[in-house]
Design a protein around this motif. Structure first.
Motif, PDB file in Angstrom:
ATOM      1  N   LEU A  76    -104.716 -35.048  34.996  1.00 11.49           N
ATOM      2  CA  LEU A  76    -104.461 -36.379  34.424  1.00 11.49           C
ATOM      3  C   LEU A  76    -103.727 -36.312  33.084  1.00 11.49           C
ATOM      4  CD1 LEU A  76    -107.954 -37.966  35.150  1.00 11.49           C
ATOM      5  CD2 LEU A  76    -105.791 -38.647  36.225  1.00 11.49           C
ATOM      6  N   GLY A  77    -103.499 -35.112  32.582  1.00 12.56           N
ATOM      7  CA  GLY A  77    -102.872 -34.965  31.266  1.00 12.56           C
ATOM      8  C   GLY A  77    -103.832 -35.235  30.124  1.00 12.56           C
ATOM      9  N   ILE A 131    -113.576 -47.265  28.815  1.00 14.26           N
ATOM     10  CA  ILE A 131    -114.005 -46.957  30.176  1.00 14.26           C
ATOM     11  C   ILE A 131    -115.144 -45.943  30.123  1.00 14.26           C
ATOM     12  CG2 ILE A 131    -113.284 -46.157  32.455  1.00 14.26           C
ATOM     13  CD1 ILE A 131    -111.737 -48.611  31.511  1.00 14.26           C
ATOM     14  N   LEU A 132    -116.236 -46.248  30.839  1.00 17.60           N
ATOM     15  CA  LEU A 132    -117.329 -45.311  31.016  1.00 17.60           C
ATOM     16  C   LEU A 132    -117.237 -44.709  32.414  1.00 17.60           C
ATOM     17  CD1 LEU A 132    -120.324 -47.354  29.527  1.00 17.60           C
ATOM     18  CD2 LEU A 132    -119.190 -45.397  28.477  1.00 17.60           C
ATOM     19  N   ILE A 133    -117.331 -43.387  32.493  1.00 15.49           N
ATOM     20  CA  ILE A 133    -117.257 -42.706  33.773  1.00 15.49           C
ATOM     21  C   ILE A 133    -118.595 -42.004  34.038  1.00 15.49           C
ATOM     22  CG2 ILE A 133    -116.089 -40.982  35.200  1.00 15.49           C
ATOM     23  CD1 ILE A 133    -114.302 -42.321  32.134  1.00 15.49           C
ATOM     24  N   PRO A 134    -119.501 -42.652  34.782  1.00 14.73           N
ATOM     25  CA  PRO A 134    -120.732 -41.977  35.167  1.00 14.73           C
ATOM     26  C   PRO A 134    -120.441 -40.954  36.256  1.00 14.73           C
ATOM     27  CG  PRO A 134    -120.778 -44.307  35.828  1.00 14.73           C
ATOM     28  CD  PRO A 134    -119.436 -44.038  35.262  1.00 14.73           C
ATOM     29  N   VAL A 135    -120.881 -39.722  36.031  1.00 16.01           N
ATOM     30  CA  VAL A 135    -120.601 -38.637  36.972  1.00 16.01           C
ATOM     31  C   VAL A 135    -121.897 -38.304  37.710  1.00 16.01           C
ATOM     32  CG1 VAL A 135    -119.755 -36.281  37.230  1.00 16.01           C
ATOM     33  CG2 VAL A 135    -118.810 -37.756  35.439  1.00 16.01           C
ATOM     34  N   ALA A 162    -114.504 -43.658  42.816  1.00 14.65           N
ATOM     35  CA  ALA A 162    -113.101 -44.085  42.821  1.00 14.65           C
ATOM     36  C   ALA A 162    -112.948 -45.597  42.928  1.00 14.65           C
ATOM     37  CB  ALA A 162    -112.312 -43.379  43.920  1.00 14.65           C
ATOM     38  N   THR A 163    -113.882 -46.329  42.333  1.00 12.40           N
ATOM     39  CA  THR A 163    -113.751 -47.774  42.216  1.00 12.40           C
ATOM     40  C   THR A 163    -113.960 -48.158  40.760  1.00 12.40           C
ATOM     41  OG1 THR A 163    -116.112 -48.313  42.517  1.00 12.40           O
ATOM     42  CG2 THR A 163    -114.780 -48.060  44.511  1.00 12.40           C
ATOM     43  N   THR A 164    -113.640 -49.398  40.421  1.00  8.04           N
ATOM     44  CA  THR A 164    -113.888 -49.923  39.077  1.00  8.04           C
ATOM     45  C   THR A 164    -114.942 -51.012  39.161  1.00  8.04           C
ATOM     46  OG1 THR A 164    -111.640 -49.421  38.307  1.00  8.04           O
ATOM     47  CG2 THR A 164    -112.877 -51.103  37.081  1.00  8.04           C
ATOM     48  N   ILE A 165    -115.943 -50.903  38.289  1.00  7.68           N
ATOM     49  CA  ILE A 165    -117.034 -51.874  38.227  1.00  7.68           C
ATOM     50  C   ILE A 165    -116.970 -52.564  36.874  1.00  7.68           C
ATOM     51  CG2 ILE A 165    -119.537 -52.172  38.223  1.00  7.68           C
ATOM     52  CD1 ILE A 165    -119.654 -49.513  39.865  1.00  7.68           C
ATOM     53  N   ARG A 166    -116.940 -53.874  36.885  1.00  6.72           N
ATOM     54  CA  ARG A 166    -116.928 -54.620  35.634  1.00  6.72           C
ATOM     55  C   ARG A 166    -118.300 -54.552  34.987  1.00  6.72           C
ATOM     56  NH1 ARG A 166    -113.205 -56.197  32.187  1.00  6.72           N
ATOM     57  NH2 ARG A 166    -111.923 -56.928  33.926  1.00  6.72           N
ATOM     58  N   HIS A 192    -106.910 -43.396  41.692  1.00  5.11           N
ATOM     59  CA  HIS A 192    -107.480 -44.627  41.133  1.00  5.11           C
ATOM     60  C   HIS A 192    -107.407 -44.608  39.614  1.00  5.11           C
ATOM     61  CE1 HIS A 192    -110.031 -48.217  41.104  1.00  5.11           C
ATOM     62  NE2 HIS A 192    -110.712 -47.649  40.122  1.00  5.11           N
ATOM     63  N   PHE A 193    -107.706 -43.460  39.023  1.00  2.79           N
ATOM     64  CA  PHE A 193    -107.717 -43.379  37.557  1.00  2.79           C
ATOM     65  C   PHE A 193    -106.306 -43.412  36.986  1.00  2.79           C
ATOM     66  CE2 PHE A 193    -109.118 -41.772  33.389  1.00  2.79           C
ATOM     67  CZ  PHE A 193    -110.283 -42.532  33.240  1.00  2.79           C
ATOM     68  N   VAL A 194    -105.357 -42.823  37.671  1.00  2.00           N
ATOM     69  CA  VAL A 194    -103.953 -42.913  37.239  1.00  2.00           C
ATOM     70  C   VAL A 194    -103.512 -44.368  37.204  1.00  2.00           C
ATOM     71  CG1 VAL A 194    -101.579 -42.438  37.944  1.00  2.00           C
ATOM     72  CG2 VAL A 194    -103.252 -40.589  37.895  1.00  2.00           C
ATOM     73  N   ASP A 195    -103.857 -45.119  38.240  1.00  5.43           N
ATOM     74  CA  ASP A 195    -103.516 -46.541  38.265  1.00  5.43           C
ATOM     75  C   ASP A 195    -104.184 -47.277  37.111  1.00  5.43           C
ATOM     76  OD1 ASP A 195    -101.989 -46.172  40.511  1.00  5.43           O
ATOM     77  OD2 ASP A 195    -103.518 -46.885  41.908  1.00  5.43           O
ATOM     78  N   LEU A 196    -105.435 -46.948  36.825  1.00  8.24           N
ATOM     79  CA  LEU A 196    -106.145 -47.589  35.716  1.00  8.24           C
ATOM     80  C   LEU A 196    -105.477 -47.262  34.385  1.00  8.24           C
ATOM     81  CD1 LEU A 196    -109.937 -47.879  35.188  1.00  8.24           C
ATOM     82  CD2 LEU A 196    -108.549 -46.898  33.377  1.00  8.24           C
ATOM     83  N   MET A 197    -105.120 -45.983  34.181  1.00  9.96           N
ATOM     84  CA  MET A 197    -104.483 -45.578  32.934  1.00  9.96           C
ATOM     85  C   MET A 197    -103.144 -46.285  32.737  1.00  9.96           C
ATOM     86  SD  MET A 197    -105.328 -41.478  33.059  1.00  9.96           S
ATOM     87  CE  MET A 197    -104.278 -41.058  31.664  1.00  9.96           C
ATOM     88  N   ALA A 198    -102.475 -46.617  33.831  1.00 11.28           N
ATOM     89  CA  ALA A 198    -101.183 -47.296  33.747  1.00 11.28           C
ATOM     90  C   ALA A 198    -101.329 -48.799  33.549  1.00 11.28           C
ATOM     91  CB  ALA A 198    -100.370 -47.023  35.008  1.00 11.28           C
ATOM     92  N   SER A 199    -102.556 -49.295  33.670  1.00 10.22           N
ATOM     93  CA  SER A 199    -102.796 -50.730  33.535  1.00 10.22           C
ATOM     94  C   SER A 199    -103.112 -51.088  32.088  1.00 10.22           C
ATOM     95  CB  SER A 199    -103.962 -51.152  34.439  1.00 10.22           C
ATOM     96  OG  SER A 199    -105.189 -50.650  33.924  1.00 10.22           O
TER      97      SER A 199
END
Length: 210
Positions: A76-77, A131-135, A162-166, A192-199
């Protein structure tokens, strides 16, 4: 609590000799607090330190430092590919866990997670990510309980991966444990995360621009 961004490891100076969970003190090698960028947009939360994290003091550490979550961050860079595995150069990322100590024989108890919660809450408050990423399942349950208006029972990590939860003040982007992902699941999460980072993911929360 002041941040020390000269150090990615435990930049908020949290107690490295913590004895709040007596049964975890003997089996642990060290207390593993958060690691990374104190102004990060992306904050990853796992369940507990890995075996390698317990040795190295770096959350999500793996044996060679090029597998698991760090490999995904490189793609993801968000982590430099040539950085030292003992001190990975993550960018715009903060990494932490629900509990700070590891028992190699068992996962943490609910009581131990509750005892460590002030550390996690302080990190989230100080970093103030977007963004919080629970693993993993346990992290999703804890983060969803605290930061959404829905009961944690509404969420299942396989479906939420790989989904986004509000959430309340944050968006959540859950992830299966990296070592449990198939290649297809890893690719789906990365896309999914690449799309989010671009948003335009940044919310108005009083934080200054990077």
């Amino acid at each position: 609590m002041d941040a020390n961004q000269r150090s990615r490891a435990n930049p908020f100076g949290m107690d490295e000799a913590c004895t709040n969970c007596p049964e975890l003190c003997e089996p642990r090698t060290q207390v593993v607090h958060g690691y990374g960028d104190v102004a990060a947009d992306f904050l990853f939360v796992g369940e507990r330190p890995s075996a390698e994290a317990d040795e190295m003091g770096i959350p999500f550490a793996t044996e060679d430092g090029r597998d698991g979550l760090y490999r995904m961050l490189e793609r993801l860079g968000l982590s430099k590919t040539d950085s030292d595995p003992a001190s990975p150069e993550v960018v715009n990322v903060y990494l932490t866990t629900l509990t700070r100590c590891r028992d190699p024989e068992r996962p943490p108890t609910d009581e131990e997670i509750d005892t460590c919660e002030p550390y996690l809450n302080a990190e989230i408050r100080m970093v103030n990510p977007e963004i919080l990423i629970p693993v993993g399942e346990r992290a999703l349950e804890a983060i969803a309980t605290e930061y959404t208006t829905r009961p944690a029972s509404d969420f299942e990590i396989e479906a939420a991966h790989a989904t986004t939860i509000r959430g309340r003040g944050f968006e959540l982007v859950p992830m299966l444990e990296p070592e449990e992902q198939t290649d297809e699941q890893t690719q789906a999460w990365l896309e999914h995360f690449v799309d989010l980072m671009a948003s335009d993911y940044r919310q108005t929360k009083g934080r200054q621009g990077r």
